[in-house]
Design an enzyme around this catalytic site. Structure first.
Site, mmCIF file in Angstrom:
data_model
loop_
_atom_site.group_PDB
_atom_site.id
_atom_site.type_symbol
_atom_site.label_atom_id
_atom_site.label_comp_id
_atom_site.label_asym_id
_atom_site.label_seq_id
_atom_site.Cartn_x
_atom_site.Cartn_y
_atom_site.Cartn_z
ATOM 1 N N ARG A 64 0.789 -1.256 0.000
ATOM 2 C CA ARG A 64 0.000 0.000 0.000
ATOM 3 C C ARG A 64 0.814 1.295 0.000
ATOM 4 O O ARG A 64 0.237 2.364 -0.072
ATOM 5 C CB ARG A 64 -0.968 0.041 1.186
ATOM 6 C CG ARG A 64 -1.870 -1.171 1.335
ATOM 7 C CD ARG A 64 -2.715 -1.402 0.114
ATOM 8 N NE ARG A 64 -3.755 -2.410 0.355
ATOM 9 C CZ ARG A 64 -4.380 -3.062 -0.599
ATOM 10 N NH1 ARG A 64 -4.073 -2.849 -1.879
ATOM 11 N NH2 ARG A 64 -5.304 -3.958 -0.322
ATOM 12 N N ASN A 94 0.070 -2.051 -7.456
ATOM 13 C CA ASN A 94 -1.155 -1.224 -7.474
ATOM 14 C C ASN A 94 -1.192 -0.225 -6.308
ATOM 15 O O ASN A 94 -2.134 -0.173 -5.534
ATOM 16 C CB ASN A 94 -2.409 -2.094 -7.495
ATOM 17 C CG ASN A 94 -2.545 -2.973 -6.270
ATOM 18 O OD1 ASN A 94 -1.555 -3.316 -5.624
ATOM 19 N ND2 ASN A 94 -3.757 -3.342 -5.938
ATOM 20 N N ASP A 152 -1.572 -7.024 -11.211
ATOM 21 C CA ASP A 152 -2.448 -7.666 -10.227
ATOM 22 C C ASP A 152 -3.539 -6.742 -9.687
ATOM 23 O O ASP A 152 -3.293 -5.593 -9.353
ATOM 24 C CB ASP A 152 -1.640 -8.209 -9.057
ATOM 25 C CG ASP A 152 -2.528 -9.001 -8.117
ATOM 26 O OD1 ASP A 152 -3.141 -9.964 -8.590
ATOM 27 O OD2 ASP A 152 -2.658 -8.622 -6.941
ATOM 28 N N ASP A 305 -1.416 -13.198 -0.881
ATOM 29 C CA ASP A 305 -2.220 -12.095 -1.441
ATOM 30 C C ASP A 305 -2.650 -11.152 -0.308
ATOM 31 O O ASP A 305 -3.786 -10.674 -0.271
ATOM 32 C CB ASP A 305 -3.428 -12.613 -2.233
ATOM 33 C CG ASP A 305 -4.084 -11.525 -3.087
ATOM 34 O OD1 ASP A 305 -3.580 -10.379 -3.118
ATOM 35 O OD2 ASP A 305 -5.114 -11.825 -3.715
ATOM 36 N N HIS A 309 -6.896 -3.629 4.441
ATOM 37 C CA HIS A 309 -7.845 -2.517 4.322
ATOM 38 C C HIS A 309 -8.214 -2.062 5.729
ATOM 39 O O HIS A 309 -8.293 -2.880 6.646
ATOM 40 C CB HIS A 309 -9.115 -2.954 3.584
ATOM 41 C CG HIS A 309 -8.899 -3.288 2.145
ATOM 42 N ND1 HIS A 309 -8.554 -2.342 1.205
ATOM 43 C CD2 HIS A 309 -8.960 -4.470 1.482
ATOM 44 C CE1 HIS A 309 -8.429 -2.926 0.016
ATOM 45 N NE2 HIS A 309 -8.662 -4.218 0.153
ATOM 46 N N GLY A 324 -10.355 -8.035 -0.436
ATOM 47 C CA GLY A 324 -9.018 -8.270 0.119
ATOM 48 C C GLY A 324 -9.023 -8.832 1.521
ATOM 49 O O GLY A 324 -9.871 -8.500 2.344
#
Ligand SMILES: [Zn+2]
Length: 424
Positions: A64, A94, A152, A305, A309, A324
């Site tokens: 992140r 990302n 991804d 993965d 959040h 997620g």
């Protein structure tokens, strides 16, 4: 400082060692490995009754940073990794901005050097801005330190772009990690398409959304004679395609996540947003197919993965919540409890899937093995230790785990990176 790890059960599948040995670490490398090492001037760790494995590598993590530091940072993600038994993590592009340029790759590496306690390897984007159109400068990014390429979170929808990206990735000598999803089929979907989604009246994602892209991309890998790695495999049909590809000699590898191995779609009856993930948690038949594929050796890697959040983002209706699951601190206890301690997967095969194979796929030549001269990254396990997952104890900034409260047997107890104890 020199470190001596004594009397551990050293398992190094790379050299087919499974024996009680001492390991001497000097200047960040393995210096000596044999039954009895004597002498002084070392810091000594008693590893009796512990398993000593080559450091675990999680090749699919979302850190992140830059851009979404309220969810996670490179520092907190690395602390979560160390606690979870991982000595190396590869982070997806990302972020905000997307890691599609030398600047962002270099920022991640510099920030990792300043603040991370484990090795952090950036994965750069296949296409600029993850837009699926313009391919990034892969050779330049690889030279800057990007270890692999992935969009991804997004598929590369255009087949021609994917074909060119595969050819280009060969020049960069780095693998493409493929998020397989047909967006026309998955659009608006929240959970797996099946009896449960029908019953709950929730818009769903069919198995075909994954299978179609897996099929396309193994065909493109075959045609271009390049290698490809399929991320988070989740359905039985995709396992069948993977088997077919491997039997054809196509250079394809694949990973599976703990949440796809240990959860099924019926859990969504609780409407717990911590179960919302992409690809979705699938049916019991899919789950069984994944477990069987692991025990038969078709799937190469287990990766988390890890997708943190904030509580605010997840504390909404199911259709509003982001996809997620937070995975770094629960993966190893889950896998030890449910696969290794239940004899579904041998300890040796488990280490191959979580250390050796990710090292090979990412081209980390000095990792995934315990031999003189290799990087002194180790994960120490206690197979008998009982733990209860408590998300309040996470070192990750986020808490979004559906495994909170699970009682598990088997845990990482010490993590050593480059000869330094980073978690104990
Ligand atoms: Zn993905």
């Amino acid at each position: 400082m020199r470190l001596l790890i004594k009397n551990g059960r050293v398992i190094d599948p790379d050299s087919q060692v499974d024996d009680t040995l001492d390991i001497l670490i000097d200047r960040g490398k393995f210096a000596e490995i044999k039954p009895k090492i004597e002498g002084d001037g070392f810091k000594i760790i008693d590893a009796s009754r512990l398993v000593v494995a080559p450091g675990f590598i999680d090749m699919h993590v979302h850190l992140r940073q830059p851009g979404q530091e309220d969810k996670e940072t490179i520092k907190t993600g690395s602390l979560a990794a160390a606690k979870g038994g991982f000595t190396s993590i590869a982070c997806m592009p990302n972020t905000e901005p997307v890691n599609d340029s030398r600047d962002v790759t270099e920022f991640i590496l510099a920030e990792a050097k300043r603040n991370a306690v484990v090795n952090v390897f950036p994965i750069a984007a296949i296409t600029r801005g993850l837009d699926g159109e313009e391919i990034t400068d892969m050779v330049d990014l690889h030279n800057a330190g990007a270890i692999a390429f992935s969009d991804d979170g997004h598929p590369v929808e255009n087949s021609l772009v994917m074909r060119r990206a595969l050819e280009y990735s060969r020049l960069a000598d780095a693998v493409i990690i493929d998020h397989c999803e047909d967006r026309q089929l998955s659009a608006g979907g929240i959970m797996h398409e099946g009896i449960t989604s029908l019953k709950l009246g929730i818009k769903a994602i069919p198995a075909s959304a994954e299978e179609i892209m897996v099929a396309r991309d193994i065909i493109l890998a075959k045609e271009t004679k390049t290698r490809i790695h399929i991320a988070h495999l989740s359905v039985r049909g995709a396992v069948d395609l993977l088997k077919w590809a491997k039997q054809q000699g196509i250079d394809v590898t694949a990973e599976v996540t703990p949440h796809h191995l240990f959860l099924t779609d019926t859990a969504l009856e609780s409407f717990d947003t911590n179960l919302k993930v992409n690809p979705p948690i699938r049916s019991e038949q899919d789950r069984k197919a994944l477990i069987q594929a692991i025990s038969e050796g078709w799937i190469d890697v287990i990766a988390t993965d890890h997708a943190p959040h904030t509580p605010d983002e997840k504390d909404v209706e199911l259709d509003q919540a982001p996809f997620g699951i937070n995975g770094l601190e629960t993966a190893v206890p889950l896998l030890l409890d449910k696969l290794v301690n239940k004899n579904i997967l041998s300890l040796e095969k488990f280490i191959v899937m979580i250390s050796i194979n990710p090292a090979k796929i990412l081209g980390l030549k000095n990792k995934g093995k315990i031999c003189v001269g290799a990087d002194a990254d180790l994960t120490l396990l206690n197979l008998h230790q009982e733990v209860v997952v408590d998300t309040n104890q996470f070192l990750s900034k986020s808490r979004n785990s559906p495994f909170n409260g699970w009682k598990l047997k088997g845990a990482p107890v010490m993590t050593i990176v480059g000869g330094k104890i980073v978690y104990s």
